[in-house]
Design a protein around this motif. Structure first.
Motif: not given
Length: 851
Positions: A277-279, A303-308
């Motif tokens: 949820f944080s990402h 995009i990096e947080n989508f990935r994580l």
């Protein structure tokens, strides 16, 4: 138009019931769980403390699920809590607590797997718990809060405004029962804010959003910094501030939103489930700021947080699929280089999610639930085309469509080569495949909820063993890609006997890819065709076919002629030009059409210029130029070709049911004469038999399908639009369903002629799954199948049938061999031969699928 998929659920602080105070994190160790199992054994049925012992064991298993994501732990927790509830009947002082705890575990499973029945049961259990704690009860606040949260879940799933309005009312009542000094007031404040924020997302009333932010801030003030669920408040407040920034564009809101998400991540361990949820909220904040300020660094961080978030291992598949789909949307909207990676992530997650379901029906329901993922296969292919990578486009469209068949076929993969290389591994793999298949089939008949939960645990246990066996096989050098998504080199084998044309209908572009027998694939843009055009064309064909069915056979089919000319000029002529002038494909050669999405409902094989001007020679139509077949997927065609090695002495059966039971459809008066006609045309060497009348039952037809290599089936056919696995042939007693056919494995089967209505029509909800009767027969082992796209007129179908078999068996009396690979050619000749006898729509209705 692209739309971001709304988050279905935000993290909340939930009451865990009366037993939670006894559970510590270290109790989730193997030793802690073992000790609680011992306690359960020491409290046999009838012991007064057995419900508490069951519930304590259920708690630690539920907590271990939260830590490690093992669904078996959660299913066992649910089973234990069902027993605890059953031991506390109406009037028992602790019944409300056990109802609450069972609902809690079911709620987690709903979040993990997305089964709507689980959510309905959660609400029902909380409703009963609230009823057992009426106004004035000292613990009424807990069921008020929990029922409110469940209603938010259901609102997010179904959108009924009454659910969210009632949730807000329940939270306001709970707040009155939790005054400022109450230790759980912060929880109810958080949940009320969540409900208000959720209603704002639906109705966009700014007062709801502002009150939500105020309530979140008040909740945070009451929550200690070392509180284990403080991160939930931080993330929820961040989401509301992000929403307000999008509307008011105050930089302070988005800066605070980003800092709150960072603070929540800092408070969580690397494998904490709520890091998802944080990402998720952090990517939303960065993306919101990028859309306003256009700083490329914000897009990269989003995009990096989508990935994580999409790869976070302790979250269930539904949420990860949702965030991966949003990643696709964002990457496409902003032309980001990660778009293909996002598509691959979606397919991998969808495949993993569907693999957790033990029956074909439940897999289809799970796939249909992700309505926003329906266009992923064609959109992924379009993305790869736009990046000039046609091989990837072919791989992606194959990986993304037909997942139902690919999952089912994994258990039927031919292993002859493996048996030669390593008989032990082959035997273990086949044994586990058989046991999984049996477990899946038996699960369909289970109606008891508790038994269904245990069956699910057993299915997944076998699945893990099967996956371990597959991993061991892949360690062998020659089998490194065993059961993996096929590469382009693997898929090109489908074009061994002639090119395959994939028709891609995407919201971004419509085009065709020709896979030649050798060499690189060819891309043919269709610039004058849009997805909207194709949907309109599909609907116009449906109306024209219905109109033709009430016209006399001698009246001209002007509307169909116009539509077929459109198909020729805008879709098939550009393809034909490449086949003729670039690939130099000879006239009379075979081609295979592999349509996707809206293309699946358009009779591409019947494309025709219908030129009538006297001053020019007649322009040939598609079927004048080439012998057309269809294939639901490239893999299906490759698999059918591989199985052609298993040819045996042919045996032919005609199955007909012209007099179905009461209420199953009108009598088909021409069926018996059609069976007699076919029987006369079948070579004597095929040992032809006929099953009709009272003998044409569900069991009799299934037995005939298993025992014969060639089948002609004449009866009513019905495509079920809501549950395609229930699509069926009408027999005298029970329906012969698609599921019945799929469960059979007939490796020596060769040819089936389905002289019935709607046997090659896909499912509108999941068109790229190609779930229909003809595909089911191909899946079960028939390499060559003739099916129908719409209703068949049995009074004229016999003309096509007669011409087809006369062409197919021509010359066999001189000792020729029955060859199912000639079926497409024989159908082509038959439709030409009956032009003066059969109306246009009844010549078009028959299509060939397979080798």
């Amino acid at each position: 138009m692209l739309r971001v998929i709304r988050c279905l659920f935000r993290p909340t602080i939930m009451h865990r019931g009366f037993a939670s105070q006894y559970i510590r994190l270290e109790d989730t160790s193997d030793e802690g769980i073992h000790l609680r199992r011992v306690v359960v054994e020491l409290c046999p049925l009838g012991h007064q403390h057995r419900p508490r012992a069951l519930d304590n064991l259920a708690w630690v298993l539920a907590l271990r699920f939260q830590q490690h994501g093992s669904i078996d732990d959660l299913d066992t927790s649910i089973q234990l809590r069902r027993e605890a509830v059953s031991l506390c009947p109406e009037g028992h002082t602790d019944r409300a607590d056990y109802l609450n705890n069972l609902a809690f575990s079911l709620g987690y499973r709903f979040d993990h797997q997305g089964k709507p029945n689980d959510l309905d049961e959660v609400i029902s259990l909380y409703e009963e718990a609230l009823r057992l704690r009426p106004v004035g009860h000292q613990y009424r606040d807990t069921p008020l809060d929990n029922l409110g949260l469940a209603l938010i879940r259901r609102f997010n799933k179904r959108g009924d405004i009454e659910d969210i309005t009632r949730a807000i009312s329940l939270f306001r009542e709970a707040l009155t029962l939790r005054p400022p000094e109450h230790p759980d007031r912060n929880t109810t404040l958080n949940n009320l804010a969540l409900a208000l924020d959720t209603r704002y997302d639906k109705l966009h009333v700014i007062e709801d959003l502002n009150e939500a932010i105020d309530r979140y801030r008040e909740s945070l003030q009451l929550t200690r910094h070392d509180h284990p669920e403080r991160h939930s408040n931080l993330v929820n407040l961040s989401a509301s501030l992000c929403s307000r920034f999008t509307q008011a564009r105050e930089n302070e809101d988005i800066e605070e939103a980003i800092n709150l998400c960072r603070e929540s991540l800092a408070a969580l361990s690397s494998l904490h489930p709520d890091r998802y949820f944080s990402h998720m909220r952090l990517q939303q904040a960065y993306l919101s700021r990028y859309r306003i300020l256009r700083d490329a660094a914000d897009l990269s961080l989003a995009i990096e947080n989508f990935r994580l978030a999409s790869r976070h291992p302790t979250q269930g598949f539904p949420r990860r699929i949702m965030i991966a789909c949003n990643w696709v949307i964002a990457a496409e909207q902003h032309s980001h280089t990660s778009a293909l990676e996002a598509y691959y992530t979606c397919f991998d997650l969808l495949d993993g999610h569907l693999a957790t379901r033990s029956s074909a029906t439940s897999r289809r329901e799970a796939a249909a639930a992700f309505h926003y993922a329906r266009s992923l296969p064609v959109d992924a292919a379009s993305c790869a085309i736009r990046r000039d990578n046609l091989q990837h486009a072919v791989e992606l469209v194959e990986q993304g469509r037909g997942q139902q068949w690919s999952l089912a076929s994994r258990l039927k993969t031919p292993v002859e080569d493996l048996q030669l290389a390593n008989p032990k591994l082959a035997h273990n793999y086949l044994d586990l495949s058989r046991r999984i298949s049996n477990a899946a089939q038996s699960s369909v008949t289970i109606t008891d909820k508790a038994a269904a939960d245990w069956a699910a645990v057993e299915y997944r246990r076998l699945t893990r063993q099967w996956e371990a066996a597959v991993a061991e096989i892949r360690n062998l050098k020659a089998f490194s890609r065993f059961l993996l998504p096929p590469s382009y080199e693997d898929l090109q084998a489908a074009a061994r006997q002639g090119p395959v044309i994939i028709l891609i209908a995407s919201q971004y572009s419509c085009s065709a890819i020709i896979i030649p027998t050798s060499g690189e694939p060819r891309h043919i843009p269709l610039p004058s065709v849009t997805l909207t055009d194709l949907n309109n064309l599909r609907d116009r064909f449906a109306r024209a076919i219905r109109h033709a069915s009430i016209m006399g056979p001698k009246l001209p089919r002007n509307d169909l002629i116009v539509l077929l000319r459109t198909v020729w000029e805008e879709i098939m002529l550009p393809v034909v030009n490449v086949l003729e002038h670039v690939l130099k494909l000879k006239h009379g050669s075979r081609i295979w059409l592999c349509p996707t999405a809206a293309f699946t409902s358009i009779p591409l094989h019947a494309a025709h210029p219908f030129q009538t001007r006297a001053d020019r020679s007649k322009e040939p139509c598609l079927e004048d130029l080439y012998i057309c077949s269809y294939t639901p997927t490239l893999s299906a065609l490759v698999r059918s070709r591989q199985m052609m090695k298993k040819r045996v002495t042919p045996s032919f059966v005609t199955i007909g049911q012209g007099q179905p039971g009461t209420g199953k459809g009108k009598a088909l008066l021409a069926v018996d004469s059609e069976l007699e006609l076919v029987h006369k045309l079948v070579p004597a060497t095929a040992n032809g038999t006929t099953i009709s009348g009272d003998a044409a039952t569900r069991a009799g037809a299934l037995k005939a399908l298993e025992e014969n290599t060639w089948v002609h089936l004449a009866c009513h056919g019905k495509q079920d639009p809501t549950q395609p696995y229930n699509s069926h042939f009408v027999m005298r007693d029970e329906h012969l369903t698609l599921l019945d056919i799929m469960e059979k494995h007939v490796p020596h089967a060769e040819f089936a002629f389905l002289s019935a209505c709607h046997t090659a029509v896909g499912d509108k909800e999941t068109p790229d799954e190609v779930i229909h009767l003809a595909a089911g027969l191909q899946f079960s082992g028939f390499k060559s199948v003739i099916g129908t796209l719409w209703e068949v007129d049995d009074s004229v179908a016999k003309h096509v049938v007669k011409a087809f078999y006369e062409n197919l068996f021509n010359g066999l009396e001189e000792g020729g061999v029955m060859d199912c690979t000639k079926a497409a050619w024989a159908l082509n000749r038959a439709t030409h031969a009956v032009k003066t006898k059969v109306p246009l729509e009844q010549r078009m209705v028959f299509i060939h699928i397979g080798v």
